[in-house]
Write a protein that holds these residues in place. Structure first.
Motif, PDB file in Angstrom:
ATOM      1  N   TYR A  45       0.844  -1.196   0.000  1.00 20.96           N
ATOM      2  CA  TYR A  45       0.000   0.000   0.000  1.00 20.96           C
ATOM      3  C   TYR A  45       0.875   1.240   0.000  1.00 20.96           C
ATOM      4  CZ  TYR A  45      -3.890  -3.105   0.948  1.00 20.96           C
ATOM      5  OH  TYR A  45      -4.834  -4.106   0.839  1.00 20.96           O
ATOM      6  N   ARG A  46       0.519   2.177  -0.881  1.00 24.65           N
ATOM      7  CA  ARG A  46       1.311   3.397  -1.034  1.00 24.65           C
ATOM      8  C   ARG A  46       0.406   4.614  -0.893  1.00 24.65           C
ATOM      9  NH1 ARG A  46       6.127   4.993  -2.467  1.00 24.65           N
ATOM     10  NH2 ARG A  46       6.790   2.841  -2.790  1.00 24.65           N
ATOM     11  N   LEU A  47       0.892   5.598  -0.131  1.00 23.77           N
ATOM     12  CA  LEU A  47       0.195   6.871   0.044  1.00 23.77           C
ATOM     13  C   LEU A  47       0.748   7.864  -0.969  1.00 23.77           C
ATOM     14  CD1 LEU A  47      -1.591   8.851   1.764  1.00 23.77           C
ATOM     15  CD2 LEU A  47       0.476   9.282   3.105  1.00 23.77           C
ATOM     16  N   VAL A  48      -0.147   8.534  -1.702  1.00 24.13           N
ATOM     17  CA  VAL A  48       0.270   9.491  -2.733  1.00 24.13           C
ATOM     18  C   VAL A  48      -0.446  10.812  -2.495  1.00 24.13           C
ATOM     19  CG1 VAL A  48       0.367   9.984  -5.196  1.00 24.13           C
ATOM     20  CG2 VAL A  48       0.652   7.637  -4.392  1.00 24.13           C
ATOM     21  N   ASP A  49       0.306  11.910  -2.433  1.00 26.23           N
ATOM     22  CA  ASP A  49      -0.264  13.256  -2.316  1.00 26.23           C
ATOM     23  C   ASP A  49      -0.798  13.674  -3.686  1.00 26.23           C
ATOM     24  OD1 ASP A  49      -0.712  16.029  -2.127  1.00 26.23           O
ATOM     25  OD2 ASP A  49       0.814  16.243  -0.588  1.00 26.23           O
ATOM     26  N   LEU A  50      -2.054  14.146  -3.727  1.00 28.29           N
ATOM     27  CA  LEU A  50      -2.690  14.541  -4.990  1.00 28.29           C
ATOM     28  C   LEU A  50      -2.551  16.049  -5.210  1.00 28.29           C
ATOM     29  CD1 LEU A  50      -5.914  12.338  -4.741  1.00 28.29           C
ATOM     30  CD2 LEU A  50      -3.749  11.807  -5.876  1.00 28.29           C
ATOM     31  N   ASN A  51      -1.319  16.539  -5.113  1.00 29.63           N
ATOM     32  CA  ASN A  51      -1.027  17.966  -5.305  1.00 29.63           C
ATOM     33  C   ASN A  51      -1.893  18.840  -4.396  1.00 29.63           C
ATOM     34  OD1 ASN A  51       0.906  17.479  -7.378  1.00 29.63           O
ATOM     35  ND2 ASN A  51      -0.781  17.160  -8.833  1.00 29.63           N
ATOM     36  N   SER A  52      -1.950  18.458  -3.145  1.00 31.86           N
ATOM     37  CA  SER A  52      -2.779  19.181  -2.177  1.00 31.86           C
ATOM     38  C   SER A  52      -2.155  20.526  -1.835  1.00 31.86           C
ATOM     39  CB  SER A  52      -2.926  18.349  -0.907  1.00 31.86           C
ATOM     40  OG  SER A  52      -1.664  18.155  -0.295  1.00 31.86           O
ATOM     41  N   THR A  53      -2.968  21.416  -1.257  1.00 28.27           N
ATOM     42  CA  THR A  53      -2.480  22.746  -0.891  1.00 28.27           C
ATOM     43  C   THR A  53      -1.539  22.702   0.310  1.00 28.27           C
ATOM     44  OG1 THR A  53      -4.544  23.711  -1.699  1.00 28.27           O
ATOM     45  CG2 THR A  53      -3.192  25.073  -0.217  1.00 28.27           C
ATOM     46  N   ASN A  54      -1.915  21.936   1.320  1.00 23.82           N
ATOM     47  CA  ASN A  54      -1.145  21.934   2.575  1.00 23.82           C
ATOM     48  C   ASN A  54      -0.342  20.664   2.799  1.00 23.82           C
ATOM     49  OD1 ASN A  54      -1.930  24.547   3.532  1.00 23.82           O
ATOM     50  ND2 ASN A  54      -3.970  23.709   3.904  1.00 23.82           N
ATOM     51  N   SER A  55      -0.227  19.822   1.790  1.00 20.49           N
ATOM     52  CA  SER A  55       0.691  18.679   1.787  1.00 20.49           C
ATOM     53  C   SER A  55       0.305  17.561   2.770  1.00 20.49           C
ATOM     54  CB  SER A  55       2.127  19.131   2.100  1.00 20.49           C
ATOM     55  OG  SER A  55       2.531  20.132   1.193  1.00 20.49           O
ATOM     56  N   VAL A  56       1.061  16.475   2.663  1.00 19.79           N
ATOM     57  CA  VAL A  56       1.013  15.353   3.604  1.00 19.79           C
ATOM     58  C   VAL A  56       2.344  15.365   4.340  1.00 19.79           C
ATOM     59  CG1 VAL A  56       0.871  12.856   3.864  1.00 19.79           C
ATOM     60  CG2 VAL A  56      -0.501  13.998   2.103  1.00 19.79           C
ATOM     61  N   TRP A  57       2.292  15.148   5.666  1.00 21.96           N
ATOM     62  CA  TRP A  57       3.490  15.296   6.484  1.00 21.96           C
ATOM     63  C   TRP A  57       3.827  13.998   7.192  1.00 21.96           C
ATOM     64  CZ3 TRP A  57       6.139  19.994   6.734  1.00 21.96           C
ATOM     65  CH2 TRP A  57       5.500  21.065   6.125  1.00 21.96           C
ATOM     66  N   LEU A  58       5.096  13.652   7.162  1.00 16.32           N
ATOM     67  CA  LEU A  58       5.645  12.561   7.953  1.00 16.32           C
ATOM     68  C   LEU A  58       6.627  13.192   8.924  1.00 16.32           C
ATOM     69  CD1 LEU A  58       5.746   9.450   8.333  1.00 16.32           C
ATOM     70  CD2 LEU A  58       7.761   9.451   6.860  1.00 16.32           C
ATOM     71  N   GLY A  59       6.180  13.376  10.172  1.00 15.97           N
ATOM     72  CA  GLY A  59       6.989  14.130  11.114  1.00 15.97           C
ATOM     73  C   GLY A  59       7.078  15.572  10.660  1.00 15.97           C
ATOM     74  N   ALA A  60       8.305  16.077  10.502  1.00 14.19           N
ATOM     75  CA  ALA A  60       8.497  17.466  10.084  1.00 14.19           C
ATOM     76  C   ALA A  60       8.767  17.582   8.591  1.00 14.19           C
ATOM     77  CB  ALA A  60       9.655  18.084  10.872  1.00 14.19           C
ATOM     78  N   GLU A  61       8.601  16.485   7.832  1.00 14.91           N
ATOM     79  CA  GLU A  61       8.926  16.481   6.402  1.00 14.91           C
ATOM     80  C   GLU A  61       7.675  16.270   5.556  1.00 14.91           C
ATOM     81  OE1 GLU A  61      11.888  13.598   5.560  1.00 14.91           O
ATOM     82  OE2 GLU A  61      13.370  14.436   6.932  1.00 14.91           O
ATOM     83  N   LYS A  62       7.620  17.021   4.455  1.00 15.23           N
ATOM     84  CA  LYS A  62       6.551  16.800   3.481  1.00 15.23           C
ATOM     85  C   LYS A  62       6.870  15.543   2.674  1.00 15.23           C
ATOM     86  CE  LYS A  62       5.528  21.712   2.764  1.00 15.23           C
ATOM     87  NZ  LYS A  62       5.438  22.801   1.753  1.00 15.23           N
ATOM     88  N   VAL A  63       5.841  14.775   2.345  1.00 15.58           N
ATOM     89  CA  VAL A  63       6.057  13.584   1.528  1.00 15.58           C
ATOM     90  C   VAL A  63       5.097  13.619   0.337  1.00 15.58           C
ATOM     91  CG1 VAL A  63       6.946  12.105   3.359  1.00 15.58           C
ATOM     92  CG2 VAL A  63       4.497  12.239   3.008  1.00 15.58           C
TER      93      VAL A  63
END
Length: 608
Positions: free
Chosen positions: A53-71
């Protein structure tokens, strides 16, 4: 089936199961709906690729975060936690959860066919043996019964270890194991001797184990081929509870076939052992824990709650308890973090112990041996002893004051969380465990991470789930219940008459701000029980006997709002004036729209 656990600001946990691609966003047609203006309409997607299973950001405005990093893209594994706005989402894949090595995991086709073997299956009957053998059986039974009496107060795993050792010694076996069914009805290793479940499992005669577990009879398998391999001669005995097989003891040797007397000795030891193990059915049939009686102010045992925020907290505890990933409990001193941790353990139905370790109470020099254990000679005065992690196997380890753990020890705890393996100090043997770690702190770990006094990667591992315990001043409905509970409890314990607390005195207690939280309230209640045995307690009594209430003006403190509360109320007024339009509300207050968003997140303001 995989699951996503969703929470907002460490509360309101809910579980979403899915077996195909699932979208995440603000729109109502998403599989996972996150109702916040900071979440894009189509924010991200979890998609299945080749069984992963893979999580993919769909060019969102405020991003997806893993800790302090955008992914932008992330492969999800069991326990992965990511953030979208103020929502934390944890991926749970039951097929990769921590568990014991399964016994019937990989069957050997040659063994399944039973080539070149003689199989004996005989029910246990003492009358079958001759007098000398019967005498030997009686002697072995008495010896083991005496041994069991000394082990009754010890844990289940130690009893199984001793039972296996007794059978191996009495039957002349070279190695073996005891396996029991777990809560998922899988047969898992619980005790081993000269046997590694991860490398020797291929030598196990799986057809024999299945026969013993299905029929409940002891079985001897003696192979007579010329190339005797490890475990050629097998003795397998069921462990019976309520006339049903719930496990087995499996032993083997190379030097000679097993005889009937070996089987009878093994059956006797297992019969006596089973009578001292917990009744599995009784454990499974225990009444489910509910919050139905919380309206009366009681959750269960010594947990007293009525306020809605505490009811919500314990609902969250029940939701996340069965999921075997770490948890982090946050709260001021005296709020009852250990009690919440123990309730997590109780609701999880984990069969092991609840073990506590206070990270601030153990000197750094001996902390590692306390956590991981030691062997004799590892250091001066070192003894053979298990660490807290081993003691918590199949259970829960509660690490209180985790913020006080030395920075040098944090990587070692992180390594255990990643592989569930420990090595005692001075030892080379690696032990595989199954421990849920629950940590607690009253410190701000995010600030500690910025100051580099706490590791960010350890924080991410520990905070798969976070639970925030409100201070007592925010759960005013519980104060009267707690006071009456403690007064009754202490009066019964010491044989005193229970004091009566007059309404005005109770009102004074309810309006006090309780900086020490429940711990302070408990201490005040104890002192009241001592001073006023069987008497009525007035407001004057409280101010005269308790310095903390002297000159206290609770009404003024309670009525005068803080600056933060005033700002929060001002933002609510602006939103209502602007019909809940954030852009218009920010203009009314004369601040930027982005600043308004940040303050909404700070004050936990959500749109209706």
């Amino acid at each position: 089936m995989p699951e996503i656990i969703v929470c907002q600001n460490s509360k309101n946990y809910h579980v979403i199961s899915f077996d195909q691609d699932i979208s995440i966003g603000r729109d109502s047609n998403n599989g996972i709906k996150l109702l916040s203006p900071q979440v894009s309409r189509k924010h991200a997607r979890i998609q299945k690729e080749d069984g992963l299973y893979r999580l993919v950001d769909l060019n969102s405005t405020n991003s997806v975060w893993l800790g302090a990093e955008k992914v932008q893209s992330l492969e999800l594994v069991h326990g992965s936690t990511f953030r979208i706005a103020d929502f934390f989402l944890t991926f749970i894949d039951e097929q990769t959860k921590f568990s014991h090595q399964l016994v019937l995991e990989d069957e050997n086709e040659e063994e399944k066919q039973g080539a070149n073997e003689t199989m004996l299956s005989v029910s246990f009957n003492l009358q079958e043996v001759d007098t000398p053998e019967e005498l030997e059986l009686i002697t072995a039974a008495r010896k083991w019964s005496s041994k069991v009496q000394t082990l009754q107060k010890k844990d289940e795993d130690e009893l199984l270890d001793e039972a296996l050792r007794a059978i191996i010694n009495q039957t002349g076996s070279e190695a073996g194991f005891i396996a029991l069914r777990d809560s998922d009805h899988e047969l898992v290793y619980r005790a081993t001797e000269n046997f590694d479940p991860y490398t020797d499992n291929r030598h196990v005669h799986h057809a024999t184990v299945k026969l013993v577990i299905s029929e409940g009879n002891a079985v001897i398998v003696n192979k007579h081929d010329q190339q005797v391999k490890k475990g050629a001669h097998v003795l397998c005995t069921p462990l019976m509870q309520d006339n049903e097989p719930t496990g087995c003891c499996y032993c083997f040797r190379q030097h000679s076939p097993y005889l009937a007397r070996d089987k009878h000795i093994s059956q006797l030891v297992m019969l006596i052992t089973s009578s001292h193990l917990p009744d599995q059915k009784t454990e499974e049939d225990k009444e489910d824990i509910t919050l139905n009686n919380s309206e009366k102010g009681r959750y269960r045992k010594n947990i007293i709650i009525k306020s809605q925020n505490m009811v919500n907290l314990y609902h969250d505890v029940q939701t996340i308890a069965p999921i075997n990933v770490p948890a982090l409990i946050l709260g001021e001193p005296g709020t009852g973090k250990e009690m919440v941790a123990e309730e997590l353990h109780n609701c999880s139905r984990r069969k092991g112990a609840f073990i506590t370790l206070n990270c601030s109470a153990i000197p750094e020099g001996i902390f590692e041996s306390e956590l991981f254990g030691s062997v004799k000679g590892a250091y001066q005065d070192a003894q053979n002893k298990p660490g807290k992690l081993e003691l918590a196997d199949n259970g829960t380890l509660f690490l209180d004051e985790i913020g006080d753990m030395a920075l040098s020890l944090q990587p070692k705890l992180l390594r255990f969380l990643e592989n569930q393996e420990v090595t005692r100090l001075g030892d080379t043997r690696v032990r595989k465990l199954n421990v849920r770690v629950v940590a607690a702190t009253n410190q701000n770990l995010q600030e500690m991470i910025e100051k580099r006094t706490f590791r960010a990667d350890l924080f991410q591992r520990l905070s798969c789930f976070s639970l925030k315990i409100p201070p007592l001043v925010e759960r005013g409905e519980d104060i009267e219940l707690l006071v009456r509970f403690f007064l009754e409890k202490f009066s019964q314990e010491y044989g005193w008459g229970a004091p009566r607390i007059l309404p005005k005195a109770m009102e004074m207690l309810a309006k006090y701000n309780w900086p020490g939280n429940v711990r302070e309230l408990r201490n005040v209640s104890l002192r009241m029980a001592v001073h006023f045995q069987g008497k009525a307690i007035t407001p004057e009594d409280i101010t005269r006997h308790f310095d903390e209430f002297e000159g206290h003006s609770p009404k003024k403190v309670a009525a005068f709002p803080t600056l933060e509360q005033m700002e929060k109320n001002h933002m609510y007024d602006a939103l209502q004036e602007a019909s809940w339009n954030i852009s218009d509300a920010s203009k009314l207050l004369g601040i930027a729209r982005s600043t308004f968003y940040k303050k909404m997140e700070k004050y936990d303001i959500t749109l209706p």
